[in-house]
Design a protein around this motif. Structure first.
Motif, mmCIF file in Angstrom:
data_model
loop_
_atom_site.group_PDB
_atom_site.id
_atom_site.type_symbol
_atom_site.label_atom_id
_atom_site.label_comp_id
_atom_site.label_asym_id
_atom_site.label_seq_id
_atom_site.Cartn_x
_atom_site.Cartn_y
_atom_site.Cartn_z
ATOM 1 N N TYR A 24 1.039 -1.240 0.083
ATOM 2 C CA TYR A 24 0.095 0.019 0.019
ATOM 3 C C TYR A 24 0.699 1.291 -0.056
ATOM 4 O O TYR A 24 1.487 1.572 0.927
ATOM 5 N N PRO A 25 1.016 1.818 -1.240
ATOM 6 C CA PRO A 25 2.128 2.980 -1.369
ATOM 7 C C PRO A 25 1.639 4.330 -0.850
ATOM 8 O O PRO A 25 2.435 5.019 -0.651
ATOM 9 N N PHE A 26 0.524 4.535 -0.375
ATOM 10 C CA PHE A 26 -0.093 5.885 -0.031
ATOM 11 C C PHE A 26 0.076 6.502 1.414
ATOM 12 O O PHE A 26 0.081 5.530 2.317
ATOM 13 N N ASN A 27 0.296 7.389 1.553
ATOM 14 C CA ASN A 27 0.552 8.010 2.965
ATOM 15 C C ASN A 27 -0.758 7.982 3.877
ATOM 16 O O ASN A 27 -0.561 8.222 4.955
ATOM 17 N N LYS A 28 -1.890 7.826 3.407
ATOM 18 C CA LYS A 28 -3.244 7.688 4.086
ATOM 19 C C LYS A 28 -4.079 6.624 3.479
ATOM 20 O O LYS A 28 -3.846 6.410 2.200
ATOM 21 N N TYR A 29 -4.928 6.233 4.463
ATOM 22 C CA TYR A 29 -6.194 5.257 4.052
ATOM 23 C C TYR A 29 -7.308 6.153 3.881
ATOM 24 O O TYR A 29 -7.490 7.320 4.015
ATOM 25 N N PRO A 30 -8.104 5.577 2.865
ATOM 26 C CA PRO A 30 -9.395 6.313 2.889
ATOM 27 C C PRO A 30 -10.231 6.207 3.897
ATOM 28 O O PRO A 30 -9.765 5.557 4.751
ATOM 29 N N PRO A 31 -11.395 7.050 4.057
ATOM 30 C CA PRO A 31 -12.079 7.080 5.382
ATOM 31 C C PRO A 31 -12.466 5.420 5.280
ATOM 32 O O PRO A 31 -13.104 4.799 4.747
ATOM 33 N N VAL A 32 -12.486 5.033 6.679
ATOM 34 C CA VAL A 32 -12.562 3.686 7.300
ATOM 35 C C VAL A 32 -13.640 3.740 8.271
ATOM 36 O O VAL A 32 -13.548 4.319 9.095
ATOM 37 N N ILE A 33 -14.423 2.544 8.006
ATOM 38 C CA ILE A 33 -15.463 2.320 9.072
ATOM 39 C C ILE A 33 -14.652 1.280 10.140
ATOM 40 O O ILE A 33 -14.409 0.199 9.289
ATOM 41 N N ARG A 34 -14.621 1.232 11.316
ATOM 42 C CA ARG A 34 -13.962 0.163 12.234
ATOM 43 C C ARG A 34 -14.628 -1.183 11.814
ATOM 44 O O ARG A 34 -15.904 -1.232 11.869
ATOM 45 N N GLY A 35 -14.014 -2.339 11.761
ATOM 46 C CA GLY A 35 -14.355 -3.645 11.501
ATOM 47 C C GLY A 35 -15.189 -4.242 12.482
ATOM 48 O O GLY A 35 -15.779 -5.241 12.441
ATOM 49 N N GLY A 36 -15.145 -3.517 13.992
ATOM 50 C CA GLY A 36 -16.093 -4.325 14.942
ATOM 51 C C GLY A 36 -17.272 -4.085 14.738
ATOM 52 O O GLY A 36 -18.339 -5.091 15.305
ATOM 53 N N THR A 37 -17.908 -3.214 14.299
ATOM 54 C CA THR A 37 -19.414 -2.937 14.032
ATOM 55 C C THR A 37 -19.419 -2.219 12.538
ATOM 56 O O THR A 37 -19.498 -1.178 12.505
ATOM 57 N N LEU A 38 -19.731 -2.982 11.567
ATOM 58 C CA LEU A 38 -19.793 -2.322 10.088
ATOM 59 C C LEU A 38 -21.005 -2.585 9.668
ATOM 60 O O LEU A 38 -21.624 -3.896 9.406
ATOM 61 N N VAL A 39 -21.917 -1.609 9.335
ATOM 62 C CA VAL A 39 -23.194 -1.659 8.887
ATOM 63 C C VAL A 39 -23.259 -1.413 7.433
ATOM 64 O O VAL A 39 -22.735 -0.101 6.891
ATOM 65 N N MET A 40 -23.819 -2.207 6.645
ATOM 66 C CA MET A 40 -24.076 -2.081 5.047
ATOM 67 C C MET A 40 -25.207 -2.486 4.828
ATOM 68 O O MET A 40 -25.838 -3.378 5.000
ATOM 69 N N SER A 41 -25.725 -1.652 3.629
ATOM 70 C CA SER A 41 -27.190 -1.765 3.150
ATOM 71 C C SER A 41 -26.651 -3.024 1.962
ATOM 72 O O SER A 41 -25.859 -3.247 1.683
#
Length: 424
Positions: free
Chosen positions: A315-332
């Motif tokens: 992963y060469p970039f200096n930041k990640y995209p906005p991330v939802i923590r994997g502990g509780t991830l809500v998806m439609s």
């Protein structure tokens, strides 16, 4: 009466008292050891009154105003371009890459130049795939793992076949084969399908290293029919494989559900609050939901000794995209289905929540967050517990059961319009 017989009687009584004291102490130690053993296994059973006295202590109970707390939704969107690319004023671990970078010197690329492979229009790819059933792009993330155990349950509910409906929400809980007590606590508390008939619970796991343990997993699956097992060794760095397996199974077997909530088995979740929140969200945004505890400025860890280390090559970039923590991830469910289409054309990464964040970013899905997704452990005695949606750190099954029973007691008091200041 001579003094000698009296002294003997006194000495005999003293010895008896010592013996009784010693035996009482031994019995107390044995009882304490049994309680500790049962506590660790999550098998301590207490009455409602005992829980109120011993655990909840000074928790303020819900009053009439709590009904407003439950209905109040404070959803926040994260999508401002200036927020996506804002630079933190902290020292970088690696320099930014330039055209004149020396050979063998590690560097990072600015996130403003994000072009994670495949660098194509993923929205168009999804549209083409749904229209014609295939796309011409080359698959770069082929998922070869097969399902060794599948849940023997339907994503429908209702007494009669003609009146059956699709479930509203499905829980996809990442677990390890050794965590039987934790899974059982979840089944009997916040994910009880008897209490919430419009949800389904599925545990995601890999293969344990010891074959004897897998026999126990098979027996557990026969008893509860809620395990999805995939044929890779269950380790921390296979979490992405586990999460992708859950997405694939859900997209195929539960496409009629409205939402999927992926999480970890050391989380407490207030399912009634979660359902209320999602019903409200579904009324104004039935599609494109990617929600939970948001991290919008996470950086890749470049320390080789760190648990979350990732190399610039991966992963060469200096930041990640906005991330939802994997502990509780809500998806439609539409997002789940779209991810299932896009994942084969998106380079994998070992951290599942970061990977899903990358996929959402490439699909143009804006993350949503809500104040009640706690990223720390919210204890029963905290005022915040009254309204929290999910909380991390419930590793002991005994604690998890207590949290849910505490929640139920507080809701019961709220329904009774209790004016008590505490729960006991």
């Amino acid at each position: 009466m001579s003094r000698r017989p009296v002294a003997r009687r006194m000495y005999s009584r003293f010895r008896s008292a010592k013996f009784i004291f010693f035996m009482s102490l031994c019995n107390a130690l044995v009882m304490l050891m049994n309680i500790v053993y049962m506590y660790n296994r999550g098998e301590v059973i207490q009455t409602k009154q005992e829980i109120i006295r011993e655990v909840i202590r000074t928790v303020p109970c819900e009053e009439d105003t709590e009904k407003e707390h439950k209905a109040k939704v404070r959803v926040k969107y994260f999508g401002e371009e200036k927020q996506r690319h804002e630079e933190e004023e902290t020292e970088r671990e690696l320099p930014l890459c330039t055209n004149k970078t020396e050979q063998d010197v590690e560097c990072e690329i600015s996130f403003s130049e994000f072009n994670y492979p495949l660098e194509i229009n993923m929205t168009k790819l999804v549209s083409d795939y749904k229209r014609q059933g295939y796309v011409n792009e080359v698959i770069i993330n082929k998922y070869t793992h097969i399902e060794t155990i599948v849940p023997a349950k339907s994503c429908m509910y209702g007494d009669k076949k003609e009146s059956q409906k699709n479930v509203f929400m499905i829980y996809l809980i990442k677990s390890t084969p050794t965590n039987y007590a934790r899974r059982n606590a979840i089944r009997k508390s916040w994910a009880d399908e008897n209490k919430f008939p419009n949800i389904r619970l599925v545990f995601l796991m890999g293969i344990p290293e010891r074959s004897a343990l897998n026999d126990m997993v098979l027996a557990e699956s026969k008893e509860f029919s809620d395990i999805l097992q995939l044929d890779f060794i269950d380790t921390y760095y296979n979490l992405t494989l586990k999460a992708i397996g859950g997405i694939r199974w859900t997209a195929k077997n539960c496409p009629g559900a409205k939402f999927a909530v992926m999480g970890d088995d050391d989380y407490y979740v207030a399912t009634d609050f979660m359902l209320s929140l999602l019903e409200h969200i579904h009324s104004f945004q039935p599609a494109g939901v990617y929600m939970g505890g948001l991290i919008h400025s996470a950086k890749p860890q470049r320390d080789r000794s760190a648990k979350w280390y990732i190399s610039p090559a991966d992963y060469p970039f200096n930041k990640y995209p906005p991330v939802i923590r994997g502990g509780t991830l809500v998806m439609s469910m539409d997002f789940v289905i779209d991810m299932n289409i896009v994942i084969p054309y998106t380079k994998p990464i070992r951290f599942d929540d970061v990977y899903f964040g990358i996929v959402a970013y490439k699909l143009g899905i804006k993350p949503m967050t809500e104040d009640r997704f706690a990223i720390r452990k919210v204890r029963y005695s905290d005022d915040e517990f009254r309204t929290v949606l999910s909380s991390h750190g419930y590793k002991r099954p005994f604690e998890l059961k207590h949290a849910w029973r505490c929640h139920e007691i507080m809701q019961e008091l709220a329904r009774e319009n209790s004016t008590k200041k505490t729960c006991w």
